[in-house]
Design a protein around this motif. Structure first.
Motif, PDB file in Angstrom:
ATOM      1  N   TRP A   6       0.693  -1.221  -0.038  1.00 43.87           N
ATOM      2  CA  TRP A   6      -0.097  -0.008  -0.089  1.00 43.87           C
ATOM      3  C   TRP A   6       0.934   1.313   0.064  1.00 43.87           C
ATOM      4  CZ3 TRP A   6      -4.588   0.911  -1.340  1.00 43.87           C
ATOM      5  CH2 TRP A   6      -5.333   2.226  -1.004  1.00 43.87           C
ATOM      6  N   PRO A   7       0.719   2.154  -0.882  1.00 40.91           N
ATOM      7  CA  PRO A   7       1.518   3.355  -1.042  1.00 40.91           C
ATOM      8  C   PRO A   7       1.038   4.549  -0.046  1.00 40.91           C
ATOM      9  CG  PRO A   7      -0.255   3.443  -2.860  1.00 40.91           C
ATOM     10  CD  PRO A   7      -0.394   2.139  -2.113  1.00 40.91           C
ATOM     11  N   ILE A   8       2.078   5.045   0.572  1.00 39.50           N
ATOM     12  CA  ILE A   8       1.830   6.019   1.465  1.00 39.50           C
ATOM     13  C   ILE A   8       2.731   7.302   1.203  1.00 39.50           C
ATOM     14  CG2 ILE A   8       2.258   6.864   3.876  1.00 39.50           C
ATOM     15  CD1 ILE A   8       0.048   4.977   3.897  1.00 39.50           C
ATOM     16  N   ARG A   9       1.968   8.694   1.166  1.00 36.83           N
ATOM     17  CA  ARG A   9       2.997   9.706   1.016  1.00 36.83           C
ATOM     18  C   ARG A   9       3.248  10.361   2.308  1.00 36.83           C
ATOM     19  NH1 ARG A   9       5.900  11.853  -3.043  1.00 36.83           N
ATOM     20  NH2 ARG A   9       4.363  11.007  -4.508  1.00 36.83           N
ATOM     21  N   VAL A  10       4.517  10.992   2.541  1.00 37.02           N
ATOM     22  CA  VAL A  10       4.582  11.674   3.766  1.00 37.02           C
ATOM     23  C   VAL A  10       4.486  13.138   3.624  1.00 37.02           C
ATOM     24  CG1 VAL A  10       6.366  12.165   5.613  1.00 37.02           C
ATOM     25  CG2 VAL A  10       6.727  10.214   4.216  1.00 37.02           C
ATOM     26  N   TYR A  11       3.405  13.341   4.298  1.00 36.56           N
ATOM     27  CA  TYR A  11       2.991  14.795   4.484  1.00 36.56           C
ATOM     28  C   TYR A  11       3.657  15.643   5.632  1.00 36.56           C
ATOM     29  CZ  TYR A  11      -0.871  13.042   1.945  1.00 36.56           C
ATOM     30  OH  TYR A  11      -1.846  12.631   0.878  1.00 36.56           O
ATOM     31  N   PHE A  12       3.769  16.942   5.660  1.00 37.29           N
ATOM     32  CA  PHE A  12       4.379  17.604   6.487  1.00 37.29           C
ATOM     33  C   PHE A  12       3.700  17.339   7.796  1.00 37.29           C
ATOM     34  CE2 PHE A  12       4.618  21.742   8.987  1.00 37.29           C
ATOM     35  CZ  PHE A  12       6.156  21.851   8.720  1.00 37.29           C
ATOM     36  N   GLU A  13       2.407  17.119   7.923  1.00 37.31           N
ATOM     37  CA  GLU A  13       1.889  16.925   9.557  1.00 37.31           C
ATOM     38  C   GLU A  13       2.559  15.523  10.050  1.00 37.31           C
ATOM     39  OE1 GLU A  13      -2.156  14.362   7.965  1.00 37.31           O
ATOM     40  OE2 GLU A  13      -2.078  16.354   8.419  1.00 37.31           O
ATOM     41  N   ASP A  14       3.091  14.651   8.985  1.00 34.69           N
ATOM     42  CA  ASP A  14       3.798  13.394   9.672  1.00 34.69           C
ATOM     43  C   ASP A  14       5.264  13.477  10.331  1.00 34.69           C
ATOM     44  OD1 ASP A  14       1.393  11.954   8.762  1.00 34.69           O
ATOM     45  OD2 ASP A  14       2.447  12.119   6.788  1.00 34.69           O
ATOM     46  N   THR A  15       5.573  14.806  10.116  1.00 29.14           N
ATOM     47  CA  THR A  15       7.131  14.991  10.383  1.00 29.14           C
ATOM     48  C   THR A  15       7.290  15.499  11.820  1.00 29.14           C
ATOM     49  OG1 THR A  15       7.272  16.996   9.242  1.00 29.14           O
ATOM     50  CG2 THR A  15       7.707  15.016   8.276  1.00 29.14           C
ATOM     51  N   ASP A  16       8.347  15.660  12.527  1.00 27.29           N
ATOM     52  CA  ASP A  16       8.679  16.210  13.720  1.00 27.29           C
ATOM     53  C   ASP A  16       9.479  17.475  13.645  1.00 27.29           C
ATOM     54  OD1 ASP A  16      11.168  15.080  13.224  1.00 27.29           O
ATOM     55  OD2 ASP A  16      10.860  13.593  14.733  1.00 27.29           O
ATOM     56  N   MET A  17       9.842  18.111  14.537  1.00 25.63           N
ATOM     57  CA  MET A  17      10.995  19.300  14.473  1.00 25.63           C
ATOM     58  C   MET A  17      12.167  18.982  13.712  1.00 25.63           C
ATOM     59  SD  MET A  17       9.431  21.743  15.978  1.00 25.63           S
ATOM     60  CE  MET A  17      10.851  22.953  16.348  1.00 25.63           C
ATOM     61  N   ALA A  18      12.564  17.685  13.518  1.00 22.41           N
ATOM     62  CA  ALA A  18      13.819  17.540  12.966  1.00 22.41           C
ATOM     63  C   ALA A  18      13.495  17.215  11.347  1.00 22.41           C
ATOM     64  CB  ALA A  18      14.508  16.053  13.403  1.00 22.41           C
ATOM     65  N   GLY A  19      12.266  17.116  11.151  1.00 22.55           N
ATOM     66  CA  GLY A  19      11.802  17.163   9.565  1.00 22.55           C
ATOM     67  C   GLY A  19      11.966  15.736   9.163  1.00 22.55           C
ATOM     68  N   VAL A  20      11.759  14.695  10.125  1.00 21.94           N
ATOM     69  CA  VAL A  20      11.484  13.342   9.558  1.00 21.94           C
ATOM     70  C   VAL A  20      10.131  12.771  10.302  1.00 21.94           C
ATOM     71  CG1 VAL A  20      14.009  12.953   9.734  1.00 21.94           C
ATOM     72  CG2 VAL A  20      12.776  12.393  11.612  1.00 21.94           C
ATOM     73  N   VAL A  21       9.832  11.639   9.819  1.00 18.78           N
ATOM     74  CA  VAL A  21       8.493  11.141  10.108  1.00 18.78           C
ATOM     75  C   VAL A  21       8.565  10.675  11.539  1.00 18.78           C
ATOM     76  CG1 VAL A  21       6.792   9.166   9.899  1.00 18.78           C
ATOM     77  CG2 VAL A  21       7.933  10.132   7.819  1.00 18.78           C
ATOM     78  N   TYR A  22       7.672  11.355  12.387  1.00 17.46           N
ATOM     79  CA  TYR A  22       7.692  10.954  13.735  1.00 17.46           C
ATOM     80  C   TYR A  22       7.340   9.458  14.159  1.00 17.46           C
ATOM     81  CZ  TYR A  22       5.843  11.575  18.638  1.00 17.46           C
ATOM     82  OH  TYR A  22       5.631  11.465  19.927  1.00 17.46           O
ATOM     83  N   TYR A  23       8.183   9.072  15.099  1.00 17.65           N
ATOM     84  CA  TYR A  23       8.154   7.547  14.976  1.00 17.65           C
ATOM     85  C   TYR A  23       6.615   6.878  15.347  1.00 17.65           C
ATOM     86  CZ  TYR A  23       6.846   7.478  19.927  1.00 17.65           C
ATOM     87  OH  TYR A  23       6.283   7.593  21.372  1.00 17.65           O
ATOM     88  N   ALA A  24       5.792   7.393  15.937  1.00 14.35           N
ATOM     89  CA  ALA A  24       4.534   6.831  16.087  1.00 14.35           C
ATOM     90  C   ALA A  24       3.656   6.813  14.804  1.00 14.35           C
ATOM     91  CB  ALA A  24       3.668   7.685  16.969  1.00 14.35           C
ATOM     92  N   ASN A  25       4.051   7.581  13.828  1.00 14.53           N
ATOM     93  CA  ASN A  25       3.169   7.504  12.424  1.00 14.53           C
ATOM     94  C   ASN A  25       3.601   6.580  11.470  1.00 14.53           C
ATOM     95  OD1 ASN A  25       1.856  10.214  13.053  1.00 14.53           O
ATOM     96  ND2 ASN A  25       3.611  11.411  12.430  1.00 14.53           N
ATOM     97  N   ALA A 107      11.386   0.750   8.287  1.00 19.86           N
ATOM     98  CA  ALA A 107      10.802   0.307   9.651  1.00 19.86           C
ATOM     99  C   ALA A 107      10.102  -1.056   9.217  1.00 19.86           C
ATOM    100  CB  ALA A 107       9.868   1.337  10.120  1.00 19.86           C
ATOM    101  N   GLN A 108      10.145  -1.639  10.227  1.00 20.47           N
ATOM    102  CA  GLN A 108       9.759  -3.104  10.314  1.00 20.47           C
ATOM    103  C   GLN A 108       8.945  -3.312  11.487  1.00 20.47           C
ATOM    104  OE1 GLN A 108      12.700  -5.844   8.835  1.00 20.47           O
ATOM    105  NE2 GLN A 108      13.810  -5.603  11.268  1.00 20.47           N
ATOM    106  N   GLY A 109       7.809  -3.966  11.419  1.00 18.89           N
ATOM    107  CA  GLY A 109       6.915  -4.016  12.507  1.00 18.89           C
ATOM    108  C   GLY A 109       6.280  -5.819  12.724  1.00 18.89           C
TER     109      GLY A 109
END
Length: 138
Positions: A6-25, A107-109
């Motif tokens: 399933w494709p996912i696009r990273v949006y600005f709201e998905d990122t943290d102050m460091a500009g990377v995807v916040y772990y919980a996302n 990431a792997q879950g």
């Protein structure tokens, strides 16, 4: 073992102050992929709740974060059923990004979901047709 992508696009709201995807996302991305996987099998969660009085809930989640995703990255979440019981499904999920000519594992879950009675939240068996559909992709 069948893989659902399933494709996912990273949006600005998905990122943290460091500009990377916040772990919980990453957990949210995996949840969306499992929902779309179920939809692809022909089952909608709202209908399962209304018609079968069943809901799915995450029982356990273990995630390893290997490399960061950033704003506007195009990702794919791959989901595999590892085991399906009468009232639970165990998934292996990976979040990946294509970089030039290689695929990078971000990431792997390992996620286990339980099938529950929608009113009592006690374990409940999946309907026969759902269990057969799940087992057909294992």
């Amino acid at each position: 073992m069948s893989v659902f992508a399933w494709p996912i696009r990273v949006y600005f709201e998905d990122t943290d102050m460091a500009g990377v995807v916040y772990y919980a996302n990453y957990l949210k991305f995996m949840e969306r992929a499992r929902t779309e996987w179920l939809r692809g099998l022909g089952f909608e969660q709202d209908r399962l709740k209304e018609e079968e009085r069943l809901v799915f809930a995450v029982r356990s989640a273990e995630v390893d974060y290997l490399s960061p995703a950033r704003f506007n990255d195009a990702l794919v979440v791959e989901s595999r059923v590892v085991r399906a019981g009468r009232a639970s499904i165990a998934f292996a999920q990976e979040v990946l990004r294509d970089d030039d000519d290689k695929r990078v594992l971000l990431a792997q879950g390992r996620i286990k979901v339980a099938c529950l009675d929608a009113q009592t939240f006690k374990p409940a068996a999946m309907p026969r047709l759902l269990l057969e559909a799940v087992n057909s992709v294992c």
